[in-house]
Design a protein around this motif. Structure first.
Motif, PDB file in Angstrom:
ATOM      1  N   LEU A 194       0.861  -1.184   0.000  1.00 49.91           N
ATOM      2  CA  LEU A 194       0.000   0.000   0.000  1.00 49.91           C
ATOM      3  C   LEU A 194       0.891   1.226   0.000  1.00 49.91           C
ATOM      4  N   HIS A 195       0.471   2.272  -0.694  1.00 48.86           N
ATOM      5  CA  HIS A 195       1.253   3.502  -0.685  1.00 48.86           C
ATOM      6  C   HIS A 195       1.309   4.038   0.745  1.00 48.86           C
ATOM      7  N   GLU A 196       2.499   4.470   1.157  1.00 48.39           N
ATOM      8  CA  GLU A 196       2.660   4.841   2.564  1.00 48.39           C
ATOM      9  C   GLU A 196       1.889   6.090   2.956  1.00 48.39           C
ATOM     10  N   ASP A 197       1.841   7.071   2.059  1.00 47.69           N
ATOM     11  CA  ASP A 197       1.208   8.332   2.436  1.00 47.69           C
ATOM     12  C   ASP A 197      -0.161   8.519   1.816  1.00 47.69           C
ATOM     13  N   ASP A 198      -0.470   7.714   0.816  1.00 50.06           N
ATOM     14  CA  ASP A 198      -1.713   7.908   0.080  1.00 50.06           C
ATOM     15  C   ASP A 198      -2.603   6.691   0.322  1.00 50.06           C
TER      16      ASP A 198
END
Ligand SMILES: Nc1nc2c(ncn2[C@@H]2O[C@H](COP(=O)(O)OP(=O)(O)OP(=O)(O)O)[C@@H](O)[C@H]2O)c(=O)[nH]1
Ligand SMILES: [Mg+2]
Length: 332
Positions: A194-198
């Motif tokens: 999973l994208h860390e910030d999004d």
């Protein structure tokens, strides 16, 4: 990246990546919010999660109102079965249905014209003594991408992205598939994450599977594909029709699931070697006990293990990390 996220948060995050309905998404997001440690470093994530939750709630409401008096879209949901799930995707006519036929007993229609497959079709692929679920899907083009195919990609352990070496248009069509998907919140990648910030941007591990290596000019087309498409997916070249490369691919699909097989036995009886349970590598005895029966997990006193890493019949506790082909005897 906020530090010290709890294992429960990680688990919910992983489940969120696989969620294929707004209901599932909402449940996972709510767990993530509950589990999110509250400090300065998590402010942004906190806000994002809240935003996602309100969006998921809206989607759920919209879906519920659509369901009233209308036909459910996207066809029936396919339950997960076996050791894991690989989804076969690609442009029209690349041989997706042929691959499902080659690996499983499912019999999807295979035809020499595009758009033969209209809805996802599951099948079970044997690997030694376990089964892996494969799903054939409708084709993807620059104009056409069924939303439920995106859901399947998100929820899959692995994507098999097929390319057509039997046609001069194969490269352009493959590129169109990748571009079309890259415009969504679901992406193909070398590994799943999973994208860390999004929050909500999910990447699923993908193998590139150029098919029809048996046809004349296929080698040249494969070389051209390497020149023009700069993907970093691991590649398996096959002929779904003749069977070339299929055993290597079968092994790779199973290995990509990164699971171990566990057999059970009852006290004073022989182990049941017919159908192993499978659990992610690093999984514990307690986790497998939960899979077998909730009562086992709740009341587990101890267990005995026969396997390559212990002496036969060793007593272990719930935190014992299982190895491939361990035999377990649970005591409650
Ligand atoms: N020569 C050759 N032909 C193949 C191979 N695999 C599939 N085909 C042929 O390619 C055509 C399309 O195969 P399908 O399996 O129907 O393709 P598909 O990707 O499911 O197509 P859609 O459902 O329309 O998206 C058929 O005529 C198959 O016989 C292969 O390995 N070699
Ligand atoms: Mg098909």
């Amino acid at each position: 990246m906020p530090a010290n996220l709890t294992p429960q948060y990680r688990k919910a995050e992983e489940a969120y990546r696989r969620a294929s309905t707004p209901e599932e998404e909402l449940e996972c997001l709510q767990t993530m919010l509950r589990e999110l440690p509250k400090h300065k470093g998590t402010d942004k994530l906190h806000a994002e999660l809240k935003q996602k939750i309100s969006k998921a709630k809206k989607e759920q409401q919209q879906q519920q109102s659509r369901r009233v008096g209308t036909k459910k879209g996207g066809g029936p949901r396919i339950p997960r079965q076996g050791a894991g799930r690989a989804v076969i995707i690609g442009a029209p006519n690349v041989g997706k249905s042929q691959l499902l036929r080659a690996f499983t007993r499912a019999r999807p229609e295979v035809a020499a014209y595009p758009f033969t497959t209209h809805e996802p079709i599951p099948g079970m692929m044997p690997w030694k003594d376990v089964m892996v679920q494969l799903i054939d899907t409708p084709p993807i083009t620059a104009e056409f991408l069924e939303p439920n195919v995106l859901g399947l990609i998100r929820g899959a352990d692995l994507v098999l992205l097929m390319a057509d070496l039997g046609s001069d248009d194969g490269i352009d069509q493959l590129q169109a598939v990748v571009t079309k998907i890259s415009e969504t919140r679901t992406r193909l990648a070398r590994t799943s994450y999973l994208h860390e910030d999004d929050v909500g941007l999910a990447f699923t591990r993908t193998f590139l599977v150029p098919n029809k290596i048996d046809v004349p000019d296929a080698e040249e087309r494969l070389q051209a594909l390497h020149e023009f498409c700069l993907f970093d997916f691991t590649e398996y070249v096959i002929s779904a029709q003749l069977g070339t490369g299929l055993e290597v691919l079968r092994d790779a699909i199973y290995q990509a699931l990164d699971v171990v097989r566990v057999y059970t036995k009852q006290p004073n009886k022989k182990a049941d070697f017919d159908r192993p349970y499978t659990i992610h590598r690093g999984g514990t005895l307690l986790e497998i006990a939960e899979m077998i029966h909730k009562d086992f997990a709740a009341n587990l006193k101890c267990a005995r293990i026969w396997g390559s890493h212990v002496h036969d019949g060793t007593n272990v506790k719930g935190d014992y990390v299982l190895h491939d082909q361990d035999v377990i005897e649970l005591h409650i």
